[in-house]
Scaffold this active site. Structure first.
Site, PDB file in Angstrom:
ATOM      1  N   LYS A   1       0.867  -1.476   0.062  1.00 51.62           N
ATOM      2  CA  LYS A   1      -0.123   0.029   0.163  1.00 51.62           C
ATOM      3  C   LYS A   1       0.694   1.203   0.000  1.00 51.62           C
ATOM      4  O   LYS A   1       0.642   2.342  -0.699  1.00 51.62           O
ATOM      5  CB  LYS A   1      -0.823  -0.057   1.141  1.00 51.62           C
ATOM      6  CG  LYS A   1      -1.632   1.405   1.541  1.00 51.62           C
ATOM      7  CD  LYS A   1      -2.474   1.371   2.669  1.00 51.62           C
ATOM      8  CE  LYS A   1      -1.953   1.598   3.984  1.00 51.62           C
ATOM      9  NZ  LYS A   1      -1.596   3.140   4.439  1.00 51.62           N
ATOM     10  N   ASN A   2       1.847   1.142   1.016  1.00 51.58           N
ATOM     11  CA  ASN A   2       2.629   2.722   0.817  1.00 51.58           C
ATOM     12  C   ASN A   2       3.577   2.760   0.004  1.00 51.58           C
ATOM     13  O   ASN A   2       4.468   3.667   0.128  1.00 51.58           O
ATOM     14  CB  ASN A   2       2.990   2.625   2.538  1.00 51.58           C
ATOM     15  CG  ASN A   2       2.199   2.885   3.431  1.00 51.58           C
ATOM     16  OD1 ASN A   2       0.927   3.378   3.066  1.00 51.58           O
ATOM     17  ND2 ASN A   2       2.325   2.859   4.927  1.00 51.58           N
TER      18      ASN A   2
ATOM     19  N   CYS B   1      -5.855   7.927   8.994  1.00 56.49           N
ATOM     20  CA  CYS B   1      -6.260   7.193  10.129  1.00 56.49           C
ATOM     21  C   CYS B   1      -6.142   8.332  11.356  1.00 56.49           C
ATOM     22  O   CYS B   1      -5.100   8.942  11.481  1.00 56.49           O
ATOM     23  CB  CYS B   1      -5.494   5.961  10.319  1.00 56.49           C
ATOM     24  SG  CYS B   1      -6.072   4.583   9.137  1.00 56.49           S
TER      25      CYS B   1
ATOM     26  N   ARG C   1      -1.348  14.667  13.050  1.00 60.62           N
ATOM     27  CA  ARG C   1      -0.707  14.437  11.690  1.00 60.62           C
ATOM     28  C   ARG C   1      -0.300  15.629  10.863  1.00 60.62           C
ATOM     29  O   ARG C   1      -0.891  16.041   9.972  1.00 60.62           O
ATOM     30  CB  ARG C   1      -1.389  13.519  11.029  1.00 60.62           C
ATOM     31  CG  ARG C   1      -1.611  12.095  11.715  1.00 60.62           C
ATOM     32  CD  ARG C   1      -2.161  10.949  10.804  1.00 60.62           C
ATOM     33  NE  ARG C   1      -0.985  10.365  10.012  1.00 60.62           N
ATOM     34  CZ  ARG C   1      -1.291   9.101   9.305  1.00 60.62           C
ATOM     35  NH1 ARG C   1      -2.393   8.898   9.108  1.00 60.62           N
ATOM     36  NH2 ARG C   1      -0.303   8.900   8.703  1.00 60.62           N
TER      37      ARG C   1
ATOM     38  N   ASP D   1       3.460   0.415  12.301  1.00 62.94           N
ATOM     39  CA  ASP D   1       2.248  -0.209  11.685  1.00 62.94           C
ATOM     40  C   ASP D   1       1.967  -1.618  12.237  1.00 62.94           C
ATOM     41  O   ASP D   1       0.874  -2.233  11.714  1.00 62.94           O
ATOM     42  CB  ASP D   1       2.363  -0.087  10.178  1.00 62.94           C
ATOM     43  CG  ASP D   1       2.392   1.173   9.509  1.00 62.94           C
ATOM     44  OD1 ASP D   1       1.799   2.021  10.353  1.00 62.94           O
ATOM     45  OD2 ASP D   1       2.676   1.355   8.422  1.00 62.94           O
TER      46      ASP D   1
ATOM     47  N   ARG E   1      -9.360  -0.273   3.422  1.00 64.89           N
ATOM     48  CA  ARG E   1      -8.332   0.921   3.006  1.00 64.89           C
ATOM     49  C   ARG E   1      -7.007   0.065   2.745  1.00 64.89           C
ATOM     50  O   ARG E   1      -6.377   0.655   1.785  1.00 64.89           O
ATOM     51  CB  ARG E   1      -8.120   1.711   4.193  1.00 64.89           C
ATOM     52  CG  ARG E   1      -9.313   2.577   4.460  1.00 64.89           C
ATOM     53  CD  ARG E   1      -9.138   3.799   5.265  1.00 64.89           C
ATOM     54  NE  ARG E   1      -8.105   4.721   4.692  1.00 64.89           N
ATOM     55  CZ  ARG E   1      -7.772   6.110   5.042  1.00 64.89           C
ATOM     56  NH1 ARG E   1      -8.496   6.364   5.942  1.00 64.89           N
ATOM     57  NH2 ARG E   1      -6.846   6.671   4.657  1.00 64.89           N
TER      58      ARG E   1
HETATM   59  N1  EPU Z   1       5.304  14.414  11.430  1.00 65.06           N
HETATM   60  C1  EPU Z   1       5.571  15.810  11.659  1.00 65.06           C
HETATM   61  N2  EPU Z   1       5.457  16.900  10.900  1.00 65.06           N
HETATM   62  C2  EPU Z   1       5.310  16.298   9.463  1.00 65.06           C
HETATM   63  C3  EPU Z   1       5.111  14.933   9.111  1.00 65.06           C
HETATM   64  C4  EPU Z   1       5.149  13.983   9.974  1.00 65.06           C
HETATM   65  O1  EPU Z   1       5.646  16.020  12.881  1.00 65.06           O
HETATM   66  O2  EPU Z   1       5.024  17.264   8.785  1.00 65.06           O
HETATM   67  C5  EPU Z   1       5.378  13.497  12.612  1.00 65.06           C
HETATM   68  C6  EPU Z   1       4.205  12.645  12.742  1.00 65.06           C
HETATM   69  O3  EPU Z   1       3.155  13.250  13.501  1.00 65.06           O
HETATM   70  C7  EPU Z   1       4.649  11.428  13.212  1.00 65.06           C
HETATM   71  C8  EPU Z   1       6.209  11.067  12.724  1.00 65.06           C
HETATM   72  O4  EPU Z   1       6.356  12.552  11.862  1.00 65.06           O
HETATM   73  O5  EPU Z   1       4.733  11.481  14.686  1.00 65.06           O
HETATM   74  C9  EPU Z   1       6.166  10.160  11.460  1.00 65.06           C
HETATM   75  O6  EPU Z   1       5.226  10.445  10.613  1.00 65.06           O
HETATM   76  P1  EPU Z   1       5.629   9.801   9.054  1.00 65.06           P
HETATM   77  O7  EPU Z   1       5.440  11.391   8.362  1.00 65.06           O
HETATM   78  O8  EPU Z   1       6.865   9.125   8.930  1.00 65.06           O
HETATM   79  O9  EPU Z   1       4.541   9.422   8.837  1.00 65.06           O
HETATM   80  P2  EPU Z   1       3.416   9.522   7.324  1.00 65.06           P
HETATM   81  O10 EPU Z   1       4.783   9.567   6.185  1.00 65.06           O
HETATM   82  O11 EPU Z   1       2.563  10.217   7.514  1.00 65.06           O
HETATM   83  C10 EPU Z   1       3.923   6.856   6.583  1.00 65.06           C
HETATM   84  C11 EPU Z   1       3.055   5.684   6.543  1.00 65.06           C
HETATM   85  C12 EPU Z   1       2.117   5.334   7.638  1.00 65.06           C
HETATM   86  C13 EPU Z   1       3.501   4.919   8.556  1.00 65.06           C
HETATM   87  C14 EPU Z   1       4.538   5.853   8.781  1.00 65.06           C
HETATM   88  C15 EPU Z   1       5.584   5.545   9.540  1.00 65.06           C
HETATM   89  C16 EPU Z   1       2.106   6.032   4.195  1.00 65.06           C
HETATM   90  C17 EPU Z   1       0.904   6.816   3.339  1.00 65.06           C
HETATM   91  N3  EPU Z   1       1.776   6.156   5.420  1.00 65.06           N
HETATM   92  O12 EPU Z   1       3.227   7.787   7.171  1.00 65.06           O
HETATM   93  O13 EPU Z   1       1.448   4.157   7.380  1.00 65.06           O
HETATM   94  O14 EPU Z   1       2.675   4.637  10.080  1.00 65.06           O
HETATM   95  O15 EPU Z   1       4.822   6.407   7.548  1.00 65.06           O
HETATM   96  O16 EPU Z   1       6.122   4.509   9.029  1.00 65.06           O
HETATM   97  O17 EPU Z   1       3.339   5.953   3.781  1.00 65.06           O
HETATM   98  C18 EPU Z   1      -0.507   2.760   7.882  1.00 65.06           C
HETATM   99  O18 EPU Z   1      -0.103   2.419   6.585  1.00 65.06           O
HETATM  100  O19 EPU Z   1      -1.278   2.530   8.351  1.00 65.06           O
HETATM  101  C19 EPU Z   1       0.220   4.033   8.152  1.00 65.06           C
HETATM  102  C20 EPU Z   1      -0.411   5.046   9.083  1.00 65.06           C
END
Ligand code: EPU
Length: 425
Positions: free
Chosen positions: A22-23, A120, A125, A312, A405
């Site tokens: 997915k990701n 989610c 976020r 995850d 999802r």
């Molecule tokens: N964060 C910030 N500022 C930002 C972005 C993120 O503070 O601008 C913080 C977040 O609040 C969090 C941490 O950084 O505490 C990590 O967030 P990250 O940005 O790495 O998460 P993401 O990129 O939004 C992806 C996956 C998530 C997975 C995380 C961590 C996708 C679409 N989503 O999210 O997947 O948990 O990386 O590996 O790639 C899932 O598949 O269920 C899922 C939530």
């Protein structure tokens, strides 16, 4: 609202195949916006988040042919006639990965308008890292409120290659800025990047289309902007969270399972954790064979960015911890709202104490009993499916759209392993 009805307590048996990640696909689709020719994506998982991303891209004017999805899992994307860089869409608000589109839109059109992305509910976020990164490249960001919802407009016409250090590690942040930099003039160096395998896979595809990216999959990525990218073909890498979920499911339900089409090194930390609990884990090429012991030993985990224990898989792991003898600490370091599912697990018979919003103690082994629970988010939803299969009696899991999802046909795939699970609307 769709629900699962599960009669648990039986061992499962057999082989399960892992779907495309997915990701990974949720970033490959937006990457097609950067390409000046058609893009073919193979091994696409049939999940709702992919459908939403397709809708979002179609709204922006991209052509996405899905006729080969049902039989061959292939998507054909052509973004040459795309006309808009404005995502005023309700879908964008509900899909975290909608933010990933902003990078390619900026690179291609020089501007992007989008609502604050949702997804989610697992804690705050924010998108500050993305906005700071765009600013570092020379873009200007304006924020306003539309119908009580934050909307951003970014002007990136003056973007140039630059250096940017992420103050926190972000997976989508890394992917988004890496994509933006592929088509802007000059050299960009991104530091403190995430190292998830999906990032390296994305860079590999962009590279095959003519991008000049070095270091993806490490903490420092260097991108030399090029004038344009051509179209190309890519195959989505196997979903490591799908693989890890089934490995944990096998251990929690005391079932011997073979997981096929996985990349075992992508979940090395998870497999090592299972071994330390007494589970026999054998690797045979792309297959992982899981054989649980008679008595599982408790183990503590701390979630971490790749290659650490993935956040995850934290909720599925908590279910496993309820079946292990002893006390295990689960420390969630990535999100501050990803432990609230424990109340439902406790109603099923678990003994889990919340220490603070980031840490819980699990006392095992406790028998679980069937209950009616609601899937709060994708990963906790899957954790409830595992709990229901390990539990005695009947469980009902409501609101399973969140599971749809990110997990393909979970009921069908589990039925093939002998699980008593049915889907009802
Ligand atoms: N964060 C910030 N500022 C930002 C972005 C993120 O503070 O601008 C913080 C977040 O609040 C969090 C941490 O950084 O505490 C990590 O967030 P990250 O940005 O790495 O998460 P993401 O990129 O939004 C992806 C996956 C998530 C997975 C995380 C961590 C996708 C679409 N989503 O999210 O997947 O948990 O990386 O590996 O790639 C899932 O598949 O269920 C899922 C939530």
């Amino acid at each position: 609202m769709a629900r699962f009805i599960i009669n648990g307590g039986e061992k499962l048996k057999g082989t399960i195949e892992i779907c495309g990640a997915k990701n990974a696909v949720l970033k490959l689709l937006p990457a097609a916006i950067l390409c000046g020719g058609p893009v073919i994506i193979q091994n696409v998982p049939r999940i709702e988040d992919v459908n939403r991303m397709i809708e979002l891209m179609q709204n922006l004017g991209a052509s996405v042919a899905t006729d080969d999805m049902a039989t061959n899992r292939i998507l054909r994307i052509d973004t040459r006639r795309m006309h808009s860089s404005s995502m005023s869409n309700d879908i964008a608000k509900r899909l975290r990965s909608s933010i990933v589109l902003v990078g390619p839109l900026l690179a291609r059109f020089g501007s992007a308008t989008f609502p604050h992305p949702g997804g989610c509910v697992i804690g705050q976020r924010p998108i500050d890292l993305f906005l700071d990164g765009f600013r570092a490249l020379g873009a200007t960001v304006q924020e306003h409120v539309h119908e009580q919802y934050p909307v951003y407009h970014i002007d990136g016409k003056r973007m140039r290659g630059a250096e940017y250090t992420f103050k926190n590690i972000s997976v989508t942040g890394t992917e988004c800025l890496m994509m933006t930099a592929t088509l802007i003039k000059g050299k960009t160096i991104l530091r403190n990047c995430a190292m998830e395998p999906e990032i390296a896979a994305l860079a590999e595809f962009l590279h095959s289309c003519g991008a000049r990216i070095h270091g993806a999959g490490t903490h420092t990525i260097e991108i030399n902007g090029v004038k344009k990218l051509r179209g190309g073909t890519c195959t989505v890498i196997p979903d490591r969270i799908d693989a890890g979920s089934f490995a944990i499911l096998a251990a929690a339900t005391k079932s011997a399972l073979t997981i096929k089409n996985a990349v075992p090194e992508h979940i090395a930390t998870v497999l090592e954790t299972l071994r330390s609990m007494g589970v026999t884990v054998d690797i045979n090429g792309n297959s992982i064979i899981i054989r649980p012991p008679r008595v599982l030993r408790a183990c503590s985990i701390k979630t971490h960015e790749y290659p650490g224990f993935p956040t995850d898989l934290q909720a599925p792991f908590a279910v496993l911890a309820t079946q292990a003898k002893g006390i295990g600490l689960i420390h969630e370091t990535v999100y501050e709202g990803r432990l609230f599912y424990i109340e439902s697990l406790n109603r099923m018979g678990a003994k889990i104490i919340m220490c603070d919003p980031h840490r819980v103690l699990v006392q095992g082994a406790t028998p679980l009993h069937g209950r009616e629970v609601e899937s709060p988010d994708l990963r906790a939803g899957l954790a409830f499916v595992i709990a229901a299969l390990a539990a005695h009696g009947t469980s009902v899991i409501d609101d399973i759209y969140s599971i749809d999802r990110g997990y393909e046909d979970i009921a069908g795939r589990l039925q093939a392993l002998g699980a008593d699970i049915t889907r009802s609307s």
